[in-house]
Structure formats: structure tokens, C-alpha cells
Design a protein around this motif. Structure first.
Motif, PDB file in Angstrom:
ATOM      1  N   TYR A  81       0.842  -1.191   0.000  1.00 29.24           N
ATOM      2  CA  TYR A  81       0.000   0.000   0.000  1.00 29.24           C
ATOM      3  C   TYR A  81       0.877   1.240   0.000  1.00 29.24           C
ATOM      4  CZ  TYR A  81      -3.842  -3.058   1.357  1.00 29.24           C
ATOM      5  OH  TYR A  81      -4.780  -4.044   1.389  1.00 29.24           O
ATOM      6  N   SER A  82       0.423   2.256  -0.717  1.00 26.81           N
ATOM      7  CA  SER A  82       0.995   3.590  -0.538  1.00 26.81           C
ATOM      8  C   SER A  82       0.287   4.224   0.644  1.00 26.81           C
ATOM      9  CB  SER A  82       0.725   4.472  -1.761  1.00 26.81           C
ATOM     10  OG  SER A  82       1.476   4.034  -2.841  1.00 26.81           O
ATOM     11  N   TYR A  83       0.983   5.144   1.298  1.00 25.44           N
ATOM     12  CA  TYR A  83       0.281   5.904   2.311  1.00 25.44           C
ATOM     13  C   TYR A  83      -0.572   6.949   1.610  1.00 25.44           C
ATOM     14  CZ  TYR A  83      -1.085   8.202   6.520  1.00 25.44           C
ATOM     15  OH  TYR A  83      -1.849   8.707   7.533  1.00 25.44           O
ATOM     16  N   MET A  84      -1.869   6.833   1.703  1.00 23.48           N
ATOM     17  CA  MET A  84      -2.762   7.819   1.087  1.00 23.48           C
ATOM     18  C   MET A  84      -4.043   7.932   1.884  1.00 23.48           C
ATOM     19  SD  MET A  84      -3.447   5.618  -2.395  1.00 23.48           S
ATOM     20  CE  MET A  84      -4.423   6.831  -3.247  1.00 23.48           C
ATOM     21  N   ARG A  85      -4.572   9.133   1.881  1.00 24.76           N
ATOM     22  CA  ARG A  85      -5.791   9.444   2.618  1.00 24.76           C
ATOM     23  C   ARG A  85      -6.555  10.529   1.874  1.00 24.76           C
ATOM     24  NH1 ARG A  85      -6.874   8.807   8.008  1.00 24.76           N
ATOM     25  NH2 ARG A  85      -7.834  10.861   7.805  1.00 24.76           N
ATOM     26  N   SER A  86      -7.854  10.590   2.171  1.00 22.33           N
ATOM     27  CA  SER A  86      -8.649  11.652   1.542  1.00 22.33           C
ATOM     28  C   SER A  86      -9.093  12.688   2.568  1.00 22.33           C
ATOM     29  CB  SER A  86      -9.883  11.059   0.872  1.00 22.33           C
ATOM     30  OG  SER A  86     -10.818  10.649   1.853  1.00 22.33           O
ATOM     31  N   LEU A  87      -9.410  13.876   2.076  1.00 20.61           N
ATOM     32  CA  LEU A  87     -10.042  14.927   2.871  1.00 20.61           C
ATOM     33  C   LEU A  87     -11.403  15.213   2.262  1.00 20.61           C
ATOM     34  CD1 LEU A  87      -7.275  17.682   3.286  1.00 20.61           C
ATOM     35  CD2 LEU A  87      -8.195  16.186   5.083  1.00 20.61           C
ATOM     36  N   PRO A  88     -12.415  15.468   3.091  1.00 18.33           N
ATOM     37  CA  PRO A  88     -13.686  15.953   2.532  1.00 18.33           C
ATOM     38  C   PRO A  88     -13.414  17.269   1.787  1.00 18.33           C
ATOM     39  CG  PRO A  88     -13.817  15.680   4.931  1.00 18.33           C
ATOM     40  CD  PRO A  88     -12.400  15.466   4.548  1.00 18.33           C
ATOM     41  N   ILE A  89     -14.203  17.533   0.754  1.00 16.08           N
ATOM     42  CA  ILE A  89     -13.908  18.686  -0.094  1.00 16.08           C
ATOM     43  C   ILE A  89     -13.893  20.002   0.704  1.00 16.08           C
ATOM     44  CG2 ILE A  89     -16.308  19.014  -0.877  1.00 16.08           C
ATOM     45  CD1 ILE A  89     -13.258  19.250  -3.187  1.00 16.08           C
ATOM     46  N   GLU A  90     -14.769  20.102   1.723  1.00 18.87           N
ATOM     47  CA  GLU A  90     -14.803  21.356   2.499  1.00 18.87           C
ATOM     48  C   GLU A  90     -13.484  21.582   3.242  1.00 18.87           C
ATOM     49  OE1 GLU A  90     -17.109  18.688   4.103  1.00 18.87           O
ATOM     50  OE2 GLU A  90     -17.497  18.720   1.950  1.00 18.87           O
ATOM     51  N   LYS A  91     -12.952  20.495   3.802  1.00 16.47           N
ATOM     52  CA  LYS A  91     -11.683  20.639   4.531  1.00 16.47           C
ATOM     53  C   LYS A  91     -10.546  20.933   3.549  1.00 16.47           C
ATOM     54  CE  LYS A  91      -9.439  20.589   8.465  1.00 16.47           C
ATOM     55  NZ  LYS A  91      -9.760  21.588   9.498  1.00 16.47           N
ATOM     56  N   ALA A  92     -10.606  20.288   2.395  1.00 17.59           N
ATOM     57  CA  ALA A  92      -9.571  20.523   1.373  1.00 17.59           C
ATOM     58  C   ALA A  92      -9.602  21.972   0.895  1.00 17.59           C
ATOM     59  CB  ALA A  92      -9.771  19.571   0.199  1.00 17.59           C
ATOM     60  N   LEU A  93     -10.789  22.573   0.909  1.00 16.16           N
ATOM     61  CA  LEU A  93     -10.919  23.947   0.413  1.00 16.16           C
ATOM     62  C   LEU A  93     -10.719  24.995   1.503  1.00 16.16           C
ATOM     63  CD1 LEU A  93     -13.913  23.560  -2.072  1.00 16.16           C
ATOM     64  CD2 LEU A  93     -11.492  23.906  -2.628  1.00 16.16           C
ATOM     65  N   HIS A  94     -10.533  24.547   2.736  1.00 17.38           N
ATOM     66  CA  HIS A  94     -10.264  25.536   3.791  1.00 17.38           C
ATOM     67  C   HIS A  94      -8.964  26.262   3.454  1.00 17.38           C
ATOM     68  CE1 HIS A  94      -9.299  27.421   7.563  1.00 17.38           C
ATOM     69  NE2 HIS A  94     -10.513  27.115   8.021  1.00 17.38           N
ATOM     70  N   PRO A  95      -8.981  27.577   3.476  1.00 13.46           N
ATOM     71  CA  PRO A  95      -7.789  28.309   3.009  1.00 13.46           C
ATOM     72  C   PRO A  95      -6.513  27.993   3.785  1.00 13.46           C
ATOM     73  CG  PRO A  95      -9.461  29.813   3.934  1.00 13.46           C
ATOM     74  CD  PRO A  95     -10.090  28.471   3.810  1.00 13.46           C
ATOM     75  N   ASP A  96      -6.618  27.490   5.008  1.00 16.27           N
ATOM     76  CA  ASP A  96      -5.404  27.188   5.773  1.00 16.27           C
ATOM     77  C   ASP A  96      -4.919  25.755   5.590  1.00 16.27           C
ATOM     78  OD1 ASP A  96      -5.152  29.757   6.732  1.00 16.27           O
ATOM     79  OD2 ASP A  96      -6.323  29.358   8.544  1.00 16.27           O
ATOM     80  N   THR A  97      -5.601  24.960   4.796  1.00 16.94           N
ATOM     81  CA  THR A  97      -5.062  23.638   4.449  1.00 16.94           C
ATOM     82  C   THR A  97      -3.995  23.856   3.378  1.00 16.94           C
ATOM     83  OG1 THR A  97      -7.137  22.533   5.022  1.00 16.94           O
ATOM     84  CG2 THR A  97      -5.644  21.355   3.543  1.00 16.94           C
ATOM     85  N   LEU A  98      -2.761  23.503   3.736  1.00 15.64           N
ATOM     86  CA  LEU A  98      -1.612  23.938   2.924  1.00 15.64           C
ATOM     87  C   LEU A  98      -0.900  22.784   2.233  1.00 15.64           C
ATOM     88  CD1 LEU A  98       0.289  26.388   5.354  1.00 15.64           C
ATOM     89  CD2 LEU A  98      -1.469  26.948   3.643  1.00 15.64           C
TER      90      LEU A  98
END
Lengths: 356, 356
Positions: free
Chosen positions: B154-171
Motif C-alpha cells: 500500500y501507498s500511504y494515502m488518505r482523503s479529505l472531505p472537499i470542504e476541509k480541502a478547500l479551507h484556506p489554511d489547508t496547505l
């Protein structure tokens, strides 16, 4: 990107306290018979001492015929002696006691070993001439400071009974693993007392005093005493010989493993005598099997490394235990000997793993 | 003798495991607001990855208008953004759970913070054009390997909900404390997800994929899930926001102190919101008093440092506790929320000391 070529960090000691500096060795780093001084646990009572800038002289005085002052050059001219010796802090494994005990919370890594070279203390004492009636030899280090239970300043000093002081393998060491003693491990001279817990192996020796009485000091009558009761001092006895003991190094406690074959590995050691048997249980002590280790033809004061092949095809939780026996028929107990200051923990070693 | 001029060792991380390299910060080394990367805890699932030797390109693909390949130079031209962010491993304090939980036995030091600089993930996603109906953003790292519960890689991979991904402080961060990201902390690019436990802040980003479905992978549906029961999976829910929490840094647990005045010190932090109150008890939770800390005028994603003056004139054993409250009225519980994989421990912090 050079980092990615050699990505693992160099092993480092685990810090239990910054002042005084107390650090132990993660047990998975104990991989050889001769531990590098970089990975040797550090146990200090005080700040590191300031040594005399020049003209270091070792004084041998007190109840002797001729008090002596020996330079390092003088010592280098005396017949050298080397011994492989385990040093184990008397508080090693203290954090495992239940109920918990106050003081440095050592896990299983306040233990190390290597080759110590120096002069037999006996040679030096005989050079000064021990007077008849001598009872103890007091060794004082350059390190000193306050204690929480007192407003006085104390040097770190302890005595040895004359018989132990005269044992030919009790050394005034000036080298560790063929190098001058590192400063943090007692440069220029450290007492090495094989078979005893390491509080006896005084670092940074300042002077040696032969006495015809019994020495009393806080590192002998207050600390490094087994007090079996919480509230009173009945049954107190001094900490001396290392108890028979063993540690499982691989796997780690609470590891998650897959089904299949695993090598369980560890070390075992004792004070008086040598290790004669090591048994492993993988079913919480219901059944035991012998671990493999190299019998020492000429036993020394070091530990033995052992291993055990474990094939496990079912999933679930398993308790693995190791139990060592020595040539004096001392066996690790199932229940540790609880004592108020937390010395000499040597219960059967025990970890839990989960097979997935 | 140079050693004796500057005798204390440089602080080092405590190794929990050599392969993969997992190390935490002794809590007494967390002394500033901006932790040096040398003292930043390391939590790896696999060996360190091999990165492409040249021509690193960040792919943004999937459910977007125009898939993009961005070079580091491209990223450097986009508007930069900096945030002070706590990263706390979801397993921080796992070793405190009772009954014990399998897995890395983190003490209290799998937490760190500093200044992360990069580009808002939102900027990059908008540059590629998010298609209507996008639900999650999957971030994959270069690190990969086997898991004990499976024979697949497995690769290390994870998802974020779109709202969290679009939070301006998610860098998408490329600097830590004004230096390029250290290799071991995700060079050249690391996702930084403020407020969430650090498993979300994927290191060594390989690619970013927008999806219109729900991502399922072992680091999201197997690990980093709260399973409240030992034997079955009912009530499972994903690990996301950091729980309100605090840690006593000074004194150390099971320390022996003298009578007099002592400064009790520590940190407190939370995910959503900010810390509004910190209370200390020195009598095992019978009475509580407020600790002193600097209210943040403009709350950031960092911890607060607190202190409490304690004058104690009687000898005996004392249990000291710290309890933080955040702006969402979340309070540290007395009893931790036990869960099978040992995530999110945030019970009231507690140490014992002995006054002599």
C-alpha cells in the motif's frame, strides 16, 4: 537529498531527565557484546564535576602504611588488567514496579557493558600497605551537590567491604573499549566493581580512603538500600550484588505481528556466578521451553545473548515471558520484590504481542 | 576535557521503533513555540521513500477541469501562506490507555509545532478547476510498503472531505520554520491539515486526486478509526479533529521534590477553536485553580504554554492534574475514551510527586 541515501537516524539514548543528565539505552539498540560509549546509559546524581585542570593525582590514604599520590603515568606503569563487565543501574526497570515507586523512571535500558581496562584496586592498596584491622575502602568522586531531603552538600562517595575491594577484578579503570574513559563515564578514573549494581562503580575518582570502621553516607544508608515497607524501615538491607535477570529485546512490548515464524531475542545476566538456563514462555507462563544461548566456557562478568524461534499460526493476543537461572540456582521470580526506593527489579520479563 | 565545559548532551528524540523510524520528543524538551525539526517527532508507517531524482512534479488530477503538473518553481510563484500549526499523532499518549492497546507505545511527546509555509491547497485545486460534484481530495505520499494484516503493498494515502480541502489554511507546505522541509518531514511537499490529527498531513506528496466518491483505504477505514469495542466494529467513526488536551511538562511524573515553591508548567491545545481555560489540581482533583497563560488575541492553530505556582510546605505524596477547556466548551474528561486502536487520548493529565 543526501538524507534519503542513509535515512535512519543514528541511535540515541532516551532522556529521563535533563539536570542531572540521566539517559538510558533503548533496548533494541543493545545489539553487541561491547556497547559504544555513545550508547552507554548515563546515571548522574549531580551536575557533571569540574576536574582539576592539571596535575591530577589519585590519593590513597587513611588506614594505610604509606599514603600515596599516584599520577596517571604512575598508574599506566602498573600491571594492567581488562574485564568485560556489565554495569546495571540499581534502579533499572524501576518503572515496572506496582505500586509505582518515586524516582527516576527507568525502563529496561539502564544497563550496558564493555571492556574496562585499568589497575586492580588491590595492587594500589597493597602499594600503600593496608594496615591490619582495615574494614572498608571509601571511594569519593569529584561530583557533588544538594539532595532534596537535606540542605547539606554531599560528594558522591561509597565504601566497599575490604574483601570486595581486594578482589583482583575490582578495578581502577582508565580505558573503556580500548579508549580513554569518556568524561561522562568517569574520566580519568572510575572504580569498576564487577557483580555489583553500578552505584558502586564510582566515577571521577577523587580519593580512596581505607578505614577501620563502617562508613555511613546518604548513598549507602539512605539511597541504595532495600526498604521492603512503605511506611517504616524494618528489614532494610544494602543493595549490593546484581540479581539474576533477563530482558526480551525483540519483539517490542505491544507489537502487532503477522502469523508465521518470529525470532524472539534478548539478553540475560546475573551478579554472582553465571547464567545456566534461559526459558521462554509464549502462553503466559503455562509452558516453558529453553532458549538458545552460547554457554560461556570461561564465564566473565558480561551478559549472554539468547534467542528463541517462535512459529505462530493463529491470530490473537500472546504473552511472552523470559526467565533466567544462574549457577547459584537463583531464578527470576514471577512477582518482583517491591521495595520503597525501587531497586533490583528482576521479575520474569514479560511482553504482550498481537498476531493479526 | 572540552566535554566538561559544555557537559550536557544535545537533546535527542526518544526512539520507539527503529524500522520504521518512530521517535517522539521528551516533553521536557518542548520549550519553545517553534520546535526545531531536530526535535520534531517522527511517525512513519514504512521505510523512508525514494524520491524521483529530478524533475519532481506535483500532479493534480481526477475530477478536475484541467489536470495539472506543477514544478516546485511553479509552486514558489503562487501566493505563499504561513501558519503556526500543531501536529499531534493520533496515537499520542497511547501508552496511557488501560487496558493497554497494541501498537506504537507513544508517551506524551508525539506532538510538535512550528511555522509551515506553502500554498493553499485551495489555490492549487482552483487552478486545476474543481468539477461540480467533487466530494473528496485524495493525497498520496511516496511512502509505501506491506501491512501486518495483509500481503498487499500500500501507498500511504488518505482523503479529505472537499470542504476541509478547500479551507484556506489547508496547505501544501514546502518550508518549515523558514527552511525547506526536512526530508524526514516530507520534503519536498507535505500536506498540512490544521485542527486534524497528523495522520491527515501526508508527507512526500506524490499526487493529488479529486474524486466524486468516498475514498476507502487501510489508513482511513482500518487504521485511524475509533473502534469503541474490543471484539466488534460497532460505533466505529473516523479520527479527524484533535481533542482538547493538556500535558504537564514540569515536574516529571514520580519526581521527588523538596518543600517550598515549585512552578508547574505545561502546554494545552485543541483542534477546533482555541483554549479558553486551564485548571490545575494538586489534591487529586478535589479542588481546581486556574493556570496562567497568554490569551491568544488572534487564535492560531498552535498550543498555549501555561504555568502554575505551587507552594507546598508539607511532606507526602501529591497527585497533580491539568484540565483544559476550549472555545467549543469541550473539556478534558477524567476517564479517557478507550478505543481498540488507541487514538485520541485526552483524559485530564495526571502526575504524582513526592515531597520530602
Amino acid at each position: 537529498m543526501t538524507d534519503s541515501q542513509n535515512p535512519l537516524s543514528k541511535p540515541h539514548l532516551t532522556t529521563r531527565r535533563v539536570h542531572p543528565e540521566n539517559q538510558e539505552t533503548p533496548i533494541h539498540f543493545i545489539e553487541t557484546d561491547e556497547i559504544s560509549h555513545h550508547l552507554f546509559f548515563k546515571r548522574n546524581h549531580f551536575s557533571y564535576p569540574t576536574l582539576p585542570h592539571s596535575d591530577y593525582r589519585l590519593a590513597i590514604q587513611g588506614f594505610v602504611e604509606t599514603p600515596r599520590l599516584l599520577s596517571l603515568q604512575d598508574l599506566a606503569r602498573l600491571p594492567p588488567q581488562t574485564a568485560k563487565v556489565v554495569l546495571e543501574c540499581a534502579g533499572d526497570k524501576r518503572s515496572l514496579f506496582e505500586p509505582k515507586v518515586f524516582g527516576e523512571q527507568w525502563d529496561k535500558g539502564a544497563i550496558s557493558q564493555g571492556h574496562w581496562k585499568g589497575v586492580s584496586l588491590r595492587t594500589i592498596l597493597e602499594f600503600a600497605g593496608i594496615r591490619k584491622g582495615a574494614k572498608e575502602v571509601v571511594v569519593e568522586g569529584y561530583d557533588y551537590g544538594e539532595r532534596p531531603d537535606s540542605e547539606h552538600f554531599y560528594s558522591y562517595m561509597r565504601s566497599l567491604p575490604i574483601e570486595k575491594a581486594l578482589h583482583p577484578d575490582t578495578l581502577i579503570a582508565y580505558e573503556y573499549n580500548n579508549q580513554p574513559l569518556p568524561f561522562k563515564h568517569g574520566y580519568p578514573l572510575r572504580l569498576i566493581v564487577p557483580q555489583w549494581y553500578a552505584m558502586a562503580s564510582v566515577k571521577w575518582i577523587k580519593q580512596i580512603t581505607v578505614i577501620d570502621s563502617t562508613f555511613i553516607g546518604p548513598y549507602q544508608s539512605n539511597d541504595y538500600v532495600y526498604f521492603p515497607h512503605k511506611e517504616h524501615n524494618e528489614g532494610a538491607k544494602p543493595v549490593t550484588n546484581i540479581n539474576v535477570n533477563s530482558t526480551i529485546q525483540t519483539p517490542l512490548n505491544l507489537d502487532i505481528l503477522s502469523t508465521g515464524t518470529h525470532v524472539i531475542k534478548g539478553i540475560a545476566w546475573t551478579g554472582k556466578g553465571h547464567i545456566t538456563n534461559i526459558e521462554i514462555s509464549t502462553d503466559h507462563g503455562q509452558t516453558w521451553s529453553k532458549a538458545i544461548f552460547k554457554k560461556q566456557e570461561k564465564p566473565d562478568y558480561g551478559w549472554v545473548s539468547w534467542s528463541f524461534i517462535w512459529t505462530i499460526l493463529e491470530e490473537g493476543e500472546f504473552t511472552i515471558m523470559s526467565k533466567a537461572t544462574d549457577s547459584y540456582y537463583q531464578v527470576q521470580p514471577v512477582t518482583p520484590f517491591w521495595n520503597r526506593k525501587g531497586y533490583g527489579y528482576n521479575a520474569v520479563d514479560q511482553i504482550k504481542v498481537k498476531i493479526e
